[in-house]
Write a protein that holds these residues in place. Structure first.
Motif, PDB file in Angstrom:
ATOM      1  N   ILE A 105     -76.294 -61.176  35.335  1.00 10.21           N
ATOM      2  CA  ILE A 105     -74.970 -60.789  35.844  1.00 10.21           C
ATOM      3  C   ILE A 105     -75.055 -59.482  36.629  1.00 10.21           C
ATOM      4  CG2 ILE A 105     -72.637 -60.101  35.164  1.00 10.21           C
ATOM      5  CD1 ILE A 105     -73.211 -63.071  34.849  1.00 10.21           C
ATOM      6  N   HIS A 106     -75.800 -58.527  36.121  1.00 14.61           N
ATOM      7  CA  HIS A 106     -75.958 -57.252  36.836  1.00 14.61           C
ATOM      8  C   HIS A 106     -76.681 -57.454  38.167  1.00 14.61           C
ATOM      9  CE1 HIS A 106     -74.250 -54.782  33.757  1.00 14.61           C
ATOM     10  NE2 HIS A 106     -75.132 -55.184  32.840  1.00 14.61           N
ATOM     11  N   THR A 107     -77.686 -58.292  38.182  1.00 13.78           N
ATOM     12  CA  THR A 107     -78.428 -58.564  39.413  1.00 13.78           C
ATOM     13  C   THR A 107     -77.538 -59.262  40.437  1.00 13.78           C
ATOM     14  OG1 THR A 107     -80.482 -58.726  38.169  1.00 13.78           O
ATOM     15  CG2 THR A 107     -80.457 -59.684  40.373  1.00 13.78           C
ATOM     16  N   LEU A 108     -76.773 -60.250  39.998  1.00 15.89           N
ATOM     17  CA  LEU A 108     -75.869 -60.953  40.911  1.00 15.89           C
ATOM     18  C   LEU A 108     -74.795 -60.021  41.456  1.00 15.89           C
ATOM     19  CD1 LEU A 108     -75.443 -64.389  39.130  1.00 15.89           C
ATOM     20  CD2 LEU A 108     -76.718 -63.884  41.219  1.00 15.89           C
ATOM     21  N   THR A 109     -74.280 -59.131  40.620  1.00 19.17           N
ATOM     22  CA  THR A 109     -73.281 -58.162  41.073  1.00 19.17           C
ATOM     23  C   THR A 109     -73.876 -57.209  42.109  1.00 19.17           C
ATOM     24  OG1 THR A 109     -72.184 -58.284  38.923  1.00 19.17           O
ATOM     25  CG2 THR A 109     -71.652 -56.393  40.317  1.00 19.17           C
ATOM     26  N   ALA A 110     -75.089 -56.749  41.865  1.00 15.50           N
ATOM     27  CA  ALA A 110     -75.747 -55.858  42.829  1.00 15.50           C
ATOM     28  C   ALA A 110     -75.993 -56.574  44.148  1.00 15.50           C
ATOM     29  CB  ALA A 110     -77.056 -55.334  42.240  1.00 15.50           C
ATOM     30  N   CYS A 111     -76.401 -57.843  44.089  1.00 19.89           N
ATOM     31  CA  CYS A 111     -76.611 -58.617  45.328  1.00 19.89           C
ATOM     32  C   CYS A 111     -75.310 -58.820  46.081  1.00 19.89           C
ATOM     33  CB  CYS A 111     -77.252 -59.958  45.000  1.00 19.89           C
ATOM     34  SG  CYS A 111     -78.969 -59.838  44.485  1.00 19.89           S
ATOM     35  N   LEU A 112     -74.235 -59.083  45.368  1.00 22.60           N
ATOM     36  CA  LEU A 112     -72.931 -59.249  46.007  1.00 22.60           C
ATOM     37  C   LEU A 112     -72.475 -57.955  46.682  1.00 22.60           C
ATOM     38  CD1 LEU A 112     -70.483 -61.091  46.499  1.00 22.60           C
ATOM     39  CD2 LEU A 112     -69.541 -60.206  44.370  1.00 22.60           C
ATOM     40  N   LEU A 113     -72.659 -56.837  46.010  1.00 21.98           N
ATOM     41  CA  LEU A 113     -72.294 -55.550  46.613  1.00 21.98           C
ATOM     42  C   LEU A 113     -73.148 -55.240  47.837  1.00 21.98           C
ATOM     43  CD1 LEU A 113     -71.708 -53.356  43.439  1.00 21.98           C
ATOM     44  CD2 LEU A 113     -69.991 -54.179  45.060  1.00 21.98           C
ATOM     45  N   LEU A 114     -74.418 -55.541  47.764  1.00 21.73           N
ATOM     46  CA  LEU A 114     -75.308 -55.315  48.898  1.00 21.73           C
ATOM     47  C   LEU A 114     -74.937 -56.205  50.076  1.00 21.73           C
ATOM     48  CD1 LEU A 114     -77.811 -53.829  49.951  1.00 21.73           C
ATOM     49  CD2 LEU A 114     -79.182 -55.696  49.029  1.00 21.73           C
ATOM     50  N   ALA A 115     -74.624 -57.467  49.818  1.00 21.93           N
ATOM     51  CA  ALA A 115     -74.225 -58.378  50.892  1.00 21.93           C
ATOM     52  C   ALA A 115     -72.911 -57.939  51.533  1.00 21.93           C
ATOM     53  CB  ALA A 115     -74.104 -59.800  50.352  1.00 21.93           C
ATOM     54  N   THR A 116     -71.979 -57.461  50.731  1.00 19.66           N
ATOM     55  CA  THR A 116     -70.703 -56.969  51.265  1.00 19.66           C
ATOM     56  C   THR A 116     -70.921 -55.734  52.132  1.00 19.66           C
ATOM     57  OG1 THR A 116     -69.544 -57.822  49.327  1.00 19.66           O
ATOM     58  CG2 THR A 116     -68.403 -56.172  50.638  1.00 19.66           C
ATOM     59  N   ALA A 117     -71.742 -54.815  51.668  1.00 22.58           N
ATOM     60  CA  ALA A 117     -72.028 -53.617  52.453  1.00 22.58           C
ATOM     61  C   ALA A 117     -72.723 -53.974  53.764  1.00 22.58           C
ATOM     62  CB  ALA A 117     -72.893 -52.654  51.643  1.00 22.58           C
ATOM     63  N   LEU A 118     -73.617 -54.945  53.729  1.00 27.03           N
ATOM     64  CA  LEU A 118     -74.313 -55.377  54.939  1.00 27.03           C
ATOM     65  C   LEU A 118     -73.338 -56.022  55.922  1.00 27.03           C
ATOM     66  CD1 LEU A 118     -77.053 -55.668  56.359  1.00 27.03           C
ATOM     67  CD2 LEU A 118     -77.285 -57.883  55.224  1.00 27.03           C
ATOM     68  N   ALA A 119     -72.427 -56.842  55.428  1.00 23.25           N
ATOM     69  CA  ALA A 119     -71.437 -57.481  56.305  1.00 23.25           C
ATOM     70  C   ALA A 119     -70.522 -56.443  56.954  1.00 23.25           C
ATOM     71  CB  ALA A 119     -70.616 -58.488  55.512  1.00 23.25           C
ATOM     72  N   VAL A 120     -70.102 -55.460  56.199  1.00 22.74           N
ATOM     73  CA  VAL A 120     -69.255 -54.395  56.752  1.00 22.74           C
ATOM     74  C   VAL A 120     -70.017 -53.602  57.801  1.00 22.74           C
ATOM     75  CG1 VAL A 120     -68.103 -52.216  56.169  1.00 22.74           C
ATOM     76  CG2 VAL A 120     -67.724 -54.247  54.764  1.00 22.74           C
ATOM     77  N   ALA A 121     -71.282 -53.316  57.547  1.00 25.91           N
ATOM     78  CA  ALA A 121     -72.090 -52.566  58.515  1.00 25.91           C
ATOM     79  C   ALA A 121     -72.271 -53.357  59.808  1.00 25.91           C
ATOM     80  CB  ALA A 121     -73.443 -52.217  57.902  1.00 25.91           C
TER      81      ALA A 121
END
Length: 123
Positions: free
Chosen positions: A23-39
């Motif tokens: 769950i922690h890994t999936l949450t970190a991946c989701l946050l990273l993907a969101t930050a990448l999309a915003v960038a």
């Protein structure tokens, strides 16, 4: 001889931690993907804004160069050459103000960036 260690039964709290790393890994991946999309979106908008500003500046300069003849026709040709749309051209006796726009396609929406520029006569 070795003494056998008897395991204590696990409590409810200890059993509930199973899978928490996933769950922690999936949450970190989701946050990273969101930050990448915003960038990526930020970079696309920033690049388009700089391009339309450069197009507006060049359009205003060409219109100012043709201030004595037909500044809006020169502005229209220059805007087309720079892949922007001339939306307004207001010549006066001393300068020319132009407004150009360009559509930018963002996910789920198409926006139009509009920039104004003003230039005086070229000596």
């Amino acid at each position: 001889m070795r003494k056998r260690h008897r395991e204590r039964p696990k409590t409810r709290w200890q059993r509930s931690e199973r899978g928490s790393g996933t769950i922690h890994t999936l949450t970190a991946c989701l946050l990273l993907a969101t930050a990448l999309a915003v960038a990526i979106l930020w970079a696309a908008v920033s690049t388009a804004r700089h391009e339309v500003a450069a197009g507006a500046d060049l359009t205003a300069l060409s219109a100012a160069h043709a201030l004595a003849t037909d500044p809006c026709a020169a502005a229209s040709r220059t805007a087309a050459a720079n892949d922007v749309t001339l939306t307004a051209c207001r010549p006066t006796s001393t300068d020319v103000t132009v407004q150009v726009s360009v559509p930018i396609a963002l996910p789920f929406v198409v926006r139009t960036l509009t920039v104004s520029a003003r230039a005086g006569p070229v000596a």
